[in-house]
Structures are given as C-alpha cells and as structure tokens.
Write a protein that holds these residues in place. Structure first.
Motif, PDB file in Angstrom:
ATOM      1  N   TYR A  95       0.826  -1.206   0.000  1.00  0.00           N
ATOM      2  CA  TYR A  95       0.000   0.000   0.000  1.00  0.00           C
ATOM      3  C   TYR A  95       0.862   1.257   0.000  1.00  0.00           C
ATOM      4  O   TYR A  95       0.682   2.184   0.796  1.00  0.00           O
ATOM      5  CB  TYR A  95      -0.977  -0.015   1.184  1.00  0.00           C
ATOM      6  CG  TYR A  95      -1.940  -1.168   1.094  1.00  0.00           C
ATOM      7  CD1 TYR A  95      -3.084  -1.091   0.302  1.00  0.00           C
ATOM      8  CD2 TYR A  95      -1.680  -2.366   1.761  1.00  0.00           C
ATOM      9  CE1 TYR A  95      -3.945  -2.171   0.186  1.00  0.00           C
ATOM     10  CE2 TYR A  95      -2.532  -3.449   1.655  1.00  0.00           C
ATOM     11  CZ  TYR A  95      -3.657  -3.337   0.864  1.00  0.00           C
ATOM     12  OH  TYR A  95      -4.501  -4.420   0.747  1.00  0.00           O
ATOM     13  N   ASN A  96       1.818   1.266  -0.923  1.00  0.00           N
ATOM     14  CA  ASN A  96       2.677   2.423  -1.135  1.00  0.00           C
ATOM     15  C   ASN A  96       2.835   2.642  -2.626  1.00  0.00           C
ATOM     16  O   ASN A  96       2.317   1.868  -3.434  1.00  0.00           O
ATOM     17  CB  ASN A  96       4.040   2.203  -0.469  1.00  0.00           C
ATOM     18  CG  ASN A  96       4.645   3.516   0.036  1.00  0.00           C
ATOM     19  OD1 ASN A  96       4.345   4.596  -0.482  1.00  0.00           O
ATOM     20  ND2 ASN A  96       5.495   3.415   1.050  1.00  0.00           N
ATOM     21  N   TYR A  97       3.575   3.690  -2.977  1.00  0.00           N
ATOM     22  CA  TYR A  97       3.757   4.029  -4.379  1.00  0.00           C
ATOM     23  C   TYR A  97       4.341   2.855  -5.163  1.00  0.00           C
ATOM     24  O   TYR A  97       5.278   2.182  -4.708  1.00  0.00           O
ATOM     25  CB  TYR A  97       4.685   5.226  -4.510  1.00  0.00           C
ATOM     26  CG  TYR A  97       5.140   5.498  -5.927  1.00  0.00           C
ATOM     27  CD1 TYR A  97       4.303   6.163  -6.822  1.00  0.00           C
ATOM     28  CD2 TYR A  97       6.387   5.074  -6.367  1.00  0.00           C
ATOM     29  CE1 TYR A  97       4.708   6.404  -8.120  1.00  0.00           C
ATOM     30  CE2 TYR A  97       6.803   5.316  -7.669  1.00  0.00           C
ATOM     31  CZ  TYR A  97       5.961   5.983  -8.547  1.00  0.00           C
ATOM     32  OH  TYR A  97       6.363   6.200  -9.840  1.00  0.00           O
ATOM     33  N   CYS A 143       0.798   4.301  -9.728  1.00  0.00           N
ATOM     34  CA  CYS A 143      -0.142   4.260  -8.605  1.00  0.00           C
ATOM     35  C   CYS A 143       0.410   5.076  -7.448  1.00  0.00           C
ATOM     36  O   CYS A 143       1.426   4.705  -6.844  1.00  0.00           O
ATOM     37  CB  CYS A 143      -0.391   2.825  -8.159  1.00  0.00           C
ATOM     38  SG  CYS A 143      -0.915   1.704  -9.479  1.00  0.00           S
ATOM     39  N   LEU A 144      -0.261   6.181  -7.125  1.00  0.00           N
ATOM     40  CA  LEU A 144       0.160   7.052  -6.042  1.00  0.00           C
ATOM     41  C   LEU A 144      -0.672   6.785  -4.805  1.00  0.00           C
ATOM     42  O   LEU A 144      -1.895   6.925  -4.817  1.00  0.00           O
ATOM     43  CB  LEU A 144      -0.003   8.520  -6.438  1.00  0.00           C
ATOM     44  CG  LEU A 144       0.879   9.080  -7.554  1.00  0.00           C
ATOM     45  CD1 LEU A 144       0.527  10.531  -7.809  1.00  0.00           C
ATOM     46  CD2 LEU A 144       2.342   8.944  -7.199  1.00  0.00           C
ATOM     47  N   THR A 145      -0.019   6.419  -3.709  1.00  0.00           N
ATOM     48  CA  THR A 145      -0.658   6.244  -2.416  1.00  0.00           C
ATOM     49  C   THR A 145       0.433   6.195  -1.362  1.00  0.00           C
ATOM     50  O   THR A 145       1.614   6.016  -1.691  1.00  0.00           O
ATOM     51  CB  THR A 145      -1.537   4.970  -2.373  1.00  0.00           C
ATOM     52  OG1 THR A 145      -2.341   4.982  -1.194  1.00  0.00           O
ATOM     53  CG2 THR A 145      -0.685   3.715  -2.416  1.00  0.00           C
ATOM     54  N   GLY A 170      -4.754  14.812  -6.762  1.00  0.00           N
ATOM     55  CA  GLY A 170      -3.617  14.588  -7.643  1.00  0.00           C
ATOM     56  C   GLY A 170      -3.812  15.148  -9.037  1.00  0.00           C
ATOM     57  O   GLY A 170      -3.336  14.561 -10.024  1.00  0.00           O
ATOM     58  N   ASP A 171      -4.488  16.293  -9.138  1.00  0.00           N
ATOM     59  CA  ASP A 171      -4.759  16.876 -10.456  1.00  0.00           C
ATOM     60  C   ASP A 171      -3.460  17.150 -11.216  1.00  0.00           C
ATOM     61  O   ASP A 171      -2.402  17.412 -10.628  1.00  0.00           O
ATOM     62  CB  ASP A 171      -5.531  18.188 -10.303  1.00  0.00           C
ATOM     63  CG  ASP A 171      -6.944  17.970  -9.795  1.00  0.00           C
ATOM     64  OD1 ASP A 171      -7.476  16.868  -9.976  1.00  0.00           O
ATOM     65  OD2 ASP A 171      -7.503  18.923  -9.207  1.00  0.00           O
ATOM     66  N   GLU A 221      -2.315  10.329   1.862  1.00  0.00           N
ATOM     67  CA  GLU A 221      -1.618   9.057   2.026  1.00  0.00           C
ATOM     68  C   GLU A 221      -2.572   7.872   2.050  1.00  0.00           C
ATOM     69  O   GLU A 221      -2.203   6.761   1.661  1.00  0.00           O
ATOM     70  CB  GLU A 221      -0.779   9.078   3.309  1.00  0.00           C
ATOM     71  CG  GLU A 221       0.402  10.036   3.235  1.00  0.00           C
ATOM     72  CD  GLU A 221       1.292   9.949   4.451  1.00  0.00           C
ATOM     73  OE1 GLU A 221       1.174   8.939   5.205  1.00  0.00           O
ATOM     74  OE2 GLU A 221       2.110  10.861   4.671  1.00  0.00           O
ATOM     75  N   ASP A 222      -3.811   8.091   2.510  1.00  0.00           N
ATOM     76  CA  ASP A 222      -4.775   6.991   2.577  1.00  0.00           C
ATOM     77  C   ASP A 222      -5.676   6.936   1.349  1.00  0.00           C
ATOM     78  O   ASP A 222      -6.663   6.199   1.321  1.00  0.00           O
ATOM     79  CB  ASP A 222      -5.617   7.089   3.844  1.00  0.00           C
ATOM     80  CG  ASP A 222      -6.429   8.387   3.918  1.00  0.00           C
ATOM     81  OD1 ASP A 222      -6.217   9.285   3.076  1.00  0.00           O
ATOM     82  OD2 ASP A 222      -7.271   8.501   4.829  1.00  0.00           O
ATOM     83  N   ALA A 223      -5.352   7.748   0.320  1.00  0.00           N
ATOM     84  CA  ALA A 223      -6.123   7.758  -0.923  1.00  0.00           C
ATOM     85  C   ALA A 223      -5.301   7.078  -2.025  1.00  0.00           C
ATOM     86  O   ALA A 223      -4.161   6.663  -1.809  1.00  0.00           O
ATOM     87  CB  ALA A 223      -6.493   9.183  -1.323  1.00  0.00           C
ATOM     88  N   LEU A 224      -5.880   6.961  -3.216  1.00  0.00           N
ATOM     89  CA  LEU A 224      -5.221   6.276  -4.326  1.00  0.00           C
ATOM     90  C   LEU A 224      -5.507   7.003  -5.631  1.00  0.00           C
ATOM     91  O   LEU A 224      -6.655   7.307  -5.956  1.00  0.00           O
ATOM     92  CB  LEU A 224      -5.711   4.831  -4.426  1.00  0.00           C
ATOM     93  CG  LEU A 224      -5.230   4.002  -5.625  1.00  0.00           C
ATOM     94  CD1 LEU A 224      -3.708   3.853  -5.616  1.00  0.00           C
ATOM     95  CD2 LEU A 224      -5.896   2.632  -5.639  1.00  0.00           C
TER      96      LEU A 224
END
Length: 253
Positions: A51-53, A103-105, A138-139, A210-213
């Motif tokens: 659950y990280n980048y 994937c950013l998180t 994350g626009d 951090e808790d979004a995706l």
C-alpha cells in the motif's frame, strides 16, 4: 476502446486544442468493463507493494489487460504518430511507444508528487484509472508549451538540468502555493484520455492523501533524442544514476 480510426479533421482538431489550451481530451476512452478490470489490477498491485507508491513499466507487466492491448493497438499508435507528426513535421517510427501504470498512495505517493519536469517524448497521454473523490485528487498541473522541440540532445539535457534541482523545484512549488492560477490545472476524470505535449510542457501532479489512491495509465510517444549517441554514452557512463534530466522516460505524471 470505443475509438477506432480518426479522420484528418479530428487529428487536426486535437493538435489545435493542445496548442491552444495545453491539452486535449478523448472522453470515455475506456469502457466501464475495462475500468473495472484495470481497477482490480491496481488494487492487487498496490496491495503487493505494501500500500505504497508503485509503477508498472512496459507492456509485459500488464499482459492480459486493456493496457497491453492499447500499447500495441494499431489505431492508438497511428493516432499518436499522426498527432506527433503534426507538431514535428516528421513521421515518427510506429514502435516509439512507452507506457507505465503509475499508482500514487502512501508516503511514497506524496514523495513522487509536485516534481516538475519535461518529458523526453513529444506526446504524453494519460488515462486515469481511479482518482480520489474528495480532498487532494492529484490533479495534473502544467505550464504548457514552454519550450520548443530542441534540435540537440545537449540542449534538451540543459533544459532538464535547469529544472531538476532543489532551488527551481522549490521556486515552482512556492509559486503553486502563491498563485496556482498561473498554471493550467486539469481535473481529470477516470476513463477519459488526456493528451498534451509532454516534451514541451513543464508539468507535474498535485499530491494525494496518504490513505487515498490515484492510478493513471501513462503512454509516451516518440523519444525525440532516442537515437542520440551522447544520450547513450551518458546512460552507460552514469550507470544506475536516476533522474528526470538523464532518463529517456520517468513515470512522473
């Protein structure tokens, strides 16, 4: 993919939109079924990464998915070729496609955000797979069409070195905080395909919680200096050194 072939008028319209507005949009590029399939892939990929980048580069890493099919689609590659030819005046090679699922998180997602850069590829296309519904989404943020296509790799490298340093990056982040209206902000929608001159436009993405995706499929087309002997020698001499000013393609969009 609901799109097939494009007329010359449609291609010219996309080029004019990118030139005038900084980007163009192909709505509903992915079907609901394709989006659901890709979201399942993203969920599994992020889970496997703790659950990280994480970024999956190349077609082989997404075999059996629509991303693999699009990367080799004659219609999609032909569209990219014709759009690129419209800005360069040259006929690029049909095999000039590069792709990444990004994937950013987590903490890693924030570290990989707000890094302004120029791409080495003329055309960048982005299709969001999933985005946060609220808060930090994350626009995509850009200063469109800020430089011409350089004749030499050395001039291109200088452009990137002038941007890829802590002082300029800090200045740009501060400028976003002070005057975001100076930038073109693209509020993307999942399933739409967004096209812009990645080589010419200084761009980045805003952070996500951090808790979004935020997951995006990024396709780059036509590495302008891919055949440069200087670029090849630098890559060999620098070995594993990584950075947007030296790599042909970094998944930072």
């Amino acid at each position: 993919m609901p799109y097939t072939t494009f007329s010359d008028a449609q291609v010219n319209s996309l080029i004019k939109a990118i030139d005038a507005d900084g980007y163009a949009v192909l709505p509903d590029w992915a079907t609901d079924r394709q989006l659901n399939e890709l979201r399942a892939l993203v969920s599994q990929t992020v889970a496997d990464a703790g659950y990280n980048y994480v970024a999956l580069s190349g077609r082989e890493s997404v075999q059996g998915t629509p991303l693999y099919d699009w990367g080799i689609s004659h219609d999609f590659v032909d569209l990219c070729r014709r759009i690129t030819a419209g800005v360069t005046g040259q006929r690029p090679a049909d095999n000039g496609m590069s792709q990444t699922l990004r994937c950013l998180t987590g903490n890693g997602g924030r570290r990989e955000s707000l890094i302004f850069h120029y791409d080495s590829y003329v055309l960048t296309t982005i299709m969001p797979v999933c985005l946060p519904q609220t808060g930090e989404r994350g626009d995509l943020l850009m200063l469109p069409n800020r430089r011409p296509i350089r004749r030499s790799y050395l001039h291109n490298l200088l452009d990137k070195v002038l941007v890829d340093n802590k002082w300029v990056q800090r200045y740009l982040r501060d400028r976003v905080a002070r005057d975001e209206q100076a930038f073109t902000r693209i509020v993307m929608q999942p399933g739409h395909m967004y096209l812009f001159w990645g080589y010419r436009s200084l761009h980045t993405n805003l952070p996500v919680a951090e808790d979004a995706l935020r997951a995006t499929a990024v396709f780059h087309y036509h590495n302008v200096h891919g055949s440069s002997s200087l670029a090849s020698r630098l890559r060999k001499s620098l070995g594993t050194l990584k950075g947007p000013n030296l790599q042909d393609d970094v998944p930072q969009t």
